[in-house]
Design a protein around this motif. Structure first.
Motif, PDB file in Angstrom:
ATOM      1  N   TYR A 166     -14.895   8.801   3.139  1.00 22.04           N
ATOM      2  CA  TYR A 166     -15.832   9.430   4.057  1.00 22.04           C
ATOM      3  C   TYR A 166     -17.256   9.410   3.502  1.00 22.04           C
ATOM      4  N   ASN A 167     -18.235   9.471   4.432  1.00 22.59           N
ATOM      5  CA  ASN A 167     -19.647   9.668   4.100  1.00 22.59           C
ATOM      6  C   ASN A 167     -20.177   8.655   3.079  1.00 22.59           C
ATOM      7  N   VAL A 168     -19.772   7.417   3.225  1.00 26.61           N
ATOM      8  CA  VAL A 168     -20.322   6.369   2.364  1.00 26.61           C
ATOM      9  C   VAL A 168     -21.787   6.120   2.729  1.00 26.61           C
ATOM     10  N   PHE A 169     -22.062   6.070   4.031  1.00 20.31           N
ATOM     11  CA  PHE A 169     -23.429   5.965   4.549  1.00 20.31           C
ATOM     12  C   PHE A 169     -23.643   7.118   5.523  1.00 20.31           C
ATOM     13  N   GLU A 170     -24.220   8.216   5.019  1.00 25.53           N
ATOM     14  CA  GLU A 170     -24.368   9.430   5.818  1.00 25.53           C
ATOM     15  C   GLU A 170     -22.981   9.881   6.322  1.00 25.53           C
ATOM     16  N   SER A 171     -22.775   9.897   7.650  1.00 24.78           N
ATOM     17  CA  SER A 171     -21.479  10.338   8.184  1.00 24.78           C
ATOM     18  C   SER A 171     -20.540   9.168   8.478  1.00 24.78           C
ATOM     19  N   ILE A 172     -20.889   7.977   8.006  1.00 24.24           N
ATOM     20  CA  ILE A 172     -20.074   6.783   8.240  1.00 24.24           C
ATOM     21  C   ILE A 172     -19.297   6.449   6.977  1.00 24.24           C
ATOM     22  N   GLY A 173     -17.991   6.236   7.136  1.00 25.45           N
ATOM     23  CA  GLY A 173     -17.144   5.883   6.006  1.00 25.45           C
ATOM     24  C   GLY A 173     -16.503   4.520   6.178  1.00 25.45           C
ATOM     25  N   LEU A 174     -15.621   4.170   5.250  1.00 25.77           N
ATOM     26  CA  LEU A 174     -14.936   2.880   5.258  1.00 25.77           C
ATOM     27  C   LEU A 174     -13.430   3.085   5.226  1.00 25.77           C
ATOM     28  N   THR A 175     -12.689   2.181   5.862  1.00 20.07           N
ATOM     29  CA  THR A 175     -11.235   2.225   5.837  1.00 20.07           C
ATOM     30  C   THR A 175     -10.673   0.838   5.525  1.00 20.07           C
ATOM     31  N   PHE A 176      -9.546   0.842   4.835  1.00 15.27           N
ATOM     32  CA  PHE A 176      -8.791  -0.371   4.526  1.00 15.27           C
ATOM     33  C   PHE A 176      -7.327  -0.068   4.824  1.00 15.27           C
ATOM     34  N   GLU A 177      -6.657  -0.965   5.497  1.00 12.22           N
ATOM     35  CA  GLU A 177      -5.290  -0.669   5.915  1.00 12.22           C
ATOM     36  C   GLU A 177      -4.429  -1.924   5.937  1.00 12.22           C
ATOM     37  N   SER A 178      -3.133  -1.748   5.639  1.00 11.99           N
ATOM     38  CA  SER A 178      -2.174  -2.841   5.706  1.00 11.99           C
ATOM     39  C   SER A 178      -0.814  -2.256   6.063  1.00 11.99           C
ATOM     40  N   GLY A 179       0.081  -3.117   6.563  1.00 12.19           N
ATOM     41  CA  GLY A 179       1.411  -2.643   6.929  1.00 12.19           C
ATOM     42  C   GLY A 179       2.122  -3.610   7.847  1.00 12.19           C
ATOM     43  N   LEU A 180       3.020  -3.076   8.659  1.00 15.43           N
ATOM     44  CA  LEU A 180       3.829  -3.874   9.580  1.00 15.43           C
ATOM     45  C   LEU A 180       3.440  -3.571  11.022  1.00 15.43           C
ATOM     46  N   LYS A 181       3.259  -4.623  11.808  1.00 14.42           N
ATOM     47  CA  LYS A 181       3.068  -4.498  13.253  1.00 14.42           C
ATOM     48  C   LYS A 181       4.162  -5.320  13.927  1.00 14.42           C
ATOM     49  N   PHE A 196       0.172  -7.082   8.535  1.00 16.68           N
ATOM     50  CA  PHE A 196      -1.233  -7.128   8.923  1.00 16.68           C
ATOM     51  C   PHE A 196      -2.143  -6.533   7.864  1.00 16.68           C
ATOM     52  N   PHE A 197      -3.431  -6.776   8.014  1.00 12.19           N
ATOM     53  CA  PHE A 197      -4.475  -6.128   7.214  1.00 12.19           C
ATOM     54  C   PHE A 197      -5.667  -5.877   8.130  1.00 12.19           C
ATOM     55  N   THR A 198      -6.372  -4.787   7.893  1.00 14.08           N
ATOM     56  CA  THR A 198      -7.590  -4.493   8.658  1.00 14.08           C
ATOM     57  C   THR A 198      -8.638  -3.867   7.744  1.00 14.08           C
ATOM     58  N   LEU A 199      -9.890  -4.054   8.111  1.00 13.88           N
ATOM     59  CA  LEU A 199     -11.037  -3.383   7.500  1.00 13.88           C
ATOM     60  C   LEU A 199     -11.785  -2.664   8.613  1.00 13.88           C
ATOM     61  N   GLY A 200     -12.427  -1.562   8.288  1.00 12.35           N
ATOM     62  CA  GLY A 200     -13.130  -0.872   9.360  1.00 12.35           C
ATOM     63  C   GLY A 200     -14.037   0.232   8.877  1.00 12.35           C
ATOM     64  N   THR A 201     -14.556   0.975   9.830  1.00 17.08           N
ATOM     65  CA  THR A 201     -15.437   2.115   9.569  1.00 17.08           C
ATOM     66  C   THR A 201     -14.827   3.369  10.182  1.00 17.08           C
ATOM     67  N   VAL A 202     -15.205   4.509   9.645  1.00 17.29           N
ATOM     68  CA  VAL A 202     -14.721   5.781  10.178  1.00 17.29           C
ATOM     69  C   VAL A 202     -15.922   6.714  10.368  1.00 17.29           C
ATOM     70  N   PHE A 203     -15.974   7.334  11.552  1.00 16.73           N
ATOM     71  CA  PHE A 203     -17.080   8.217  11.926  1.00 16.73           C
ATOM     72  C   PHE A 203     -16.569   9.645  12.046  1.00 16.73           C
ATOM     73  N   ILE A 204     -17.169  10.560  11.319  1.00 20.81           N
ATOM     74  CA  ILE A 204     -16.784  11.981  11.381  1.00 20.81           C
ATOM     75  C   ILE A 204     -17.688  12.706  12.367  1.00 20.81           C
ATOM     76  N   PHE A 205     -17.078  13.509  13.228  1.00 19.43           N
ATOM     77  CA  PHE A 205     -17.880  14.302  14.173  1.00 19.43           C
ATOM     78  C   PHE A 205     -17.136  15.560  14.559  1.00 19.43           C
TER      79      PHE A 205
END
Length: 205
Positions: A166-181, A196-205
């Protein structure tokens, strides 16, 4: 002579007192600044009432299909886009999530695209502050484009593990995920199993 000593002593004491007062003022200013920064961080930190929206994109390391388009195929999974919204806490130390995934496939006889709707549960809960999490979800999938003669509906299920910061850039964070779909076609034969694998951002509000 005594008068001179008294004057010098007085000047020295007044200078010392002034320096002490300056240092005390600096200390008060520093403490006040630290408290203010702590309050700002606290407002940005995750709280039990907070929700977040994670946006993620990725693909597949490895995948296989059975009786979908042909008897057996490999590496048919393409781009995957989606979002995960935290609805709130569920049971003890877990989160209830709602996840939507858009996935494209290049199955032997043509291209297929699908939207999946997955109520999910993850552990531990987000406001624990622990960066690693594990979860699972299951729900329906609706094909926008499907091979002729194949089901337009599927039953999708996922197992996943990830990290969120969380809060890597102000209220914006980063996520990394892997698993089975995985999915099973409901109205016809056929299934898909993918890692699968995914990269993304997370926004707190």
């Amino acid at each position: 002579m005594k008068a001179l000593i008294f004057v010098l002593t007085g000047l020295f004491c007044s200078t010392l007192v002034a320096k002490v007062e300056v240092k005390l003022d600096d200390a008060d200013s520093y403490i006040s600044k630290r408290q203010k920064n702590s309050q700002v961080r606290a407002r940005k930190a995750f709280s039990p009432q907070s929700h977040y929206l994670a946006l993620h994109a990725g693909g597949f390391f490895e995948d296989k299909t059975y009786n979908w388009g042909s008897e057996f195929e490999e590496n048919v999974g393409g781009m995957s886009l989606g979002f995960t919204y935290r609805m709130g806490e569920w049971v003890n130390s877990s989160d209830f999530m709602f996840r939507v995934d858009y996935t494209a496939f290049d199955v032997g006889r043509g291209r297929s695209t699908k939207l999946s709707f997955l109520p999910s549960v993850s552990f531990p809960d987000a406001n624990s502050g622990f960066p690693l999490y594990f979860g699972a979800g299951v729900g329906p999938g609706v094909y926008f484009k499907q091979l002729d003669g194949e089901s337009s509906l599927s039953l999708d299920y996922q197992l996943f593990a990830g990290a969120r910061f969380y809060n890597v850039f102000e209220s914006i964070g980063l996520t990394f995920e892997s698993g089975l779909k995985n999915h099973i076609n409901v109205l016809s034969d056929g299934q898909f199993n993918g890692v699968f694998f995914t990269l993304g951002t997370v926004f707190i509000f």
